[in-house]
Design an enzyme around this catalytic site. Structure first.
Site, PDB file in Angstrom:
ATOM      1  N   HIS A 144      -3.914  30.805 -24.287  1.00  0.00           N
ATOM      2  CA  HIS A 144      -3.119  32.046 -23.411  1.00  0.00           C
ATOM      3  C   HIS A 144      -2.213  32.168 -22.337  1.00  0.00           C
ATOM      4  O   HIS A 144      -2.336  30.720 -21.512  1.00  0.00           O
ATOM      5  CB  HIS A 144      -4.372  33.013 -22.571  1.00  0.00           C
ATOM      6  CG  HIS A 144      -3.515  34.061 -21.269  1.00  0.00           C
ATOM      7  ND1 HIS A 144      -3.524  35.061 -21.312  1.00  0.00           N
ATOM      8  CD2 HIS A 144      -4.014  33.586 -20.093  1.00  0.00           C
ATOM      9  CE1 HIS A 144      -3.022  35.501 -20.413  1.00  0.00           C
ATOM     10  NE2 HIS A 144      -3.382  35.012 -19.791  1.00  0.00           N
ATOM     11  N   ARG A 202      19.574  32.853 -25.751  1.00  0.00           N
ATOM     12  CA  ARG A 202      18.355  32.717 -24.385  1.00  0.00           C
ATOM     13  C   ARG A 202      19.170  33.621 -23.546  1.00  0.00           C
ATOM     14  O   ARG A 202      19.127  33.931 -22.653  1.00  0.00           O
ATOM     15  CB  ARG A 202      18.018  31.092 -23.921  1.00  0.00           C
ATOM     16  CG  ARG A 202      17.234  30.083 -24.218  1.00  0.00           C
ATOM     17  CD  ARG A 202      18.115  28.868 -23.728  1.00  0.00           C
ATOM     18  NE  ARG A 202      16.779  29.173 -22.381  1.00  0.00           N
ATOM     19  CZ  ARG A 202      16.235  28.336 -21.334  1.00  0.00           C
ATOM     20  NH1 ARG A 202      17.224  27.293 -21.332  1.00  0.00           N
ATOM     21  NH2 ARG A 202      15.451  28.939 -20.244  1.00  0.00           N
ATOM     22  N   CYS A 227      11.200  37.628 -21.002  1.00  0.00           N
ATOM     23  CA  CYS A 227      12.032  38.530 -21.642  1.00  0.00           C
ATOM     24  C   CYS A 227      11.343  39.729 -20.893  1.00  0.00           C
ATOM     25  O   CYS A 227      10.387  39.564 -21.249  1.00  0.00           O
ATOM     26  CB  CYS A 227      12.244  38.721 -23.242  1.00  0.00           C
ATOM     27  SG  CYS A 227      12.760  37.357 -24.358  1.00  0.00           S
ATOM     28  N   ILE A 244       4.226  25.857 -15.327  1.00  0.00           N
ATOM     29  CA  ILE A 244       3.243  26.941 -16.231  1.00  0.00           C
ATOM     30  C   ILE A 244       2.508  26.676 -16.605  1.00  0.00           C
ATOM     31  O   ILE A 244       1.905  25.958 -15.547  1.00  0.00           O
ATOM     32  CB  ILE A 244       3.969  26.929 -18.184  1.00  0.00           C
ATOM     33  CG1 ILE A 244       3.411  26.208 -19.035  1.00  0.00           C
ATOM     34  CG2 ILE A 244       5.496  27.583 -18.076  1.00  0.00           C
ATOM     35  CD1 ILE A 244       4.496  26.129 -20.214  1.00  0.00           C
ATOM     36  N   HIS A 293       4.540  32.938 -28.184  1.00  0.00           N
ATOM     37  CA  HIS A 293       5.323  32.060 -26.707  1.00  0.00           C
ATOM     38  C   HIS A 293       6.071  30.582 -26.834  1.00  0.00           C
ATOM     39  O   HIS A 293       6.791  30.135 -25.929  1.00  0.00           O
ATOM     40  CB  HIS A 293       4.076  31.399 -25.621  1.00  0.00           C
ATOM     41  CG  HIS A 293       3.324  33.114 -25.220  1.00  0.00           C
ATOM     42  ND1 HIS A 293       4.109  34.376 -23.990  1.00  0.00           N
ATOM     43  CD2 HIS A 293       1.753  33.723 -25.436  1.00  0.00           C
ATOM     44  CE1 HIS A 293       3.256  34.738 -24.621  1.00  0.00           C
ATOM     45  NE2 HIS A 293       1.898  34.514 -24.440  1.00  0.00           N
ATOM     46  N   LYS A 353       6.451  45.311 -26.185  1.00  0.00           N
ATOM     47  CA  LYS A 353       6.428  44.750 -24.740  1.00  0.00           C
ATOM     48  C   LYS A 353       7.002  44.536 -23.626  1.00  0.00           C
ATOM     49  O   LYS A 353       7.953  44.039 -23.345  1.00  0.00           O
ATOM     50  CB  LYS A 353       5.118  42.916 -25.598  1.00  0.00           C
ATOM     51  CG  LYS A 353       4.231  42.656 -24.630  1.00  0.00           C
ATOM     52  CD  LYS A 353       4.141  41.329 -24.625  1.00  0.00           C
ATOM     53  CE  LYS A 353       3.054  40.395 -24.256  1.00  0.00           C
ATOM     54  NZ  LYS A 353       2.704  38.688 -24.740  1.00  0.00           N
TER      55      LYS A 353
END
Length: 199
Positions: A189, A96, A156, A178, A88, A115
């Site tokens: 995580h 981007r 993504c 976030i 991450h 993923k």
């Protein structure tokens, strides 16, 4: 450890002797060495050493056990944190756009299988780590921590089709708070659903 050493009136030393009705000169014994003029009684040092071993053995065991477990715990925490960064963290993104996503997902080994969604955070490690304490974070739902500051992010999302490579992704730029999970004040995580763009 401190011990009391006495003489019996002669040249012999008596360990832990009774001081009643005798002329005695007490001395301090430190680490098995008797600081006294004259002779030492045979076996006195050995007795002190045995007592020291009996006293220190449990402490030594606990000390060695702690030394053994600490690196293991640190290694586990370090692995989870590095795994978090690998999935991450990208401090200096280029583009981007869709190509960025496809390249980064492939480089970070997130395409076997493809993923579904992954978000890259663009900021400093200190700011991200600060979410785990009060420096840059506040409590969220469950064990999650919500960032106080906003971050540049790129999400993504797999375009669909086969989950096997080559994987095609759509990039979405964002600037928002976030939510992350922490263990022992280390990020481990990223809560994707908190920042996944609305469909």
């Amino acid at each position: 450890m401190q011990c009391q050493c006495c003489t019996d009136g002669g040249d012999n030393q008596v360990y832990n002797c009774v001081t009643r009705n005798r002329r005695l000169s007490a001395q301090l014994v430190i680490c098995g060495q008797v600081k006294k003029k004259g002779k030492r009684s045979p076996g006195h040092t050995e007795l002190l050493l045995k007592e020291m071993v009996m006293f220190l053995s449990p402490l030594f065991f606990v000390f060695m056990l702690g030394l053994g477990l600490t690196p293991l715990t640190l290694a586990q925490e370090d692995y989870r944190y590095r795994h978090f960064l690998s999935q991450h963290y990208d401090p200096q993104p280029k583009g981007r756009d869709d190509r960025y996503c496809e390249s980064m997902m492939r480089r970070r080994d997130l395409t076997n299988p493809c993923k579904e969604v992954n978000t890259f955070i663009h900021g400093s490690k200190n700011d991200i780590k600060g979410i785990c304490d009060d420096t840059n974070g506040k409590p969220g739902k469950g064990n999650l921590r919500i960032s106080k500051s906003s971050f540049q992010i790129t999400t993504c999302k797999h375009k669909g089709g086969s989950p096997r490579p080559p994987c095609r992704y759509r990039a979405t730029k964002g600037y928002r708070v976030i939510a992350i999970g922490c263990e022992n004040d280390w990020p481990t995580h990223l809560q994707e659903s908190f920042i996944t763009p609305a469909q």
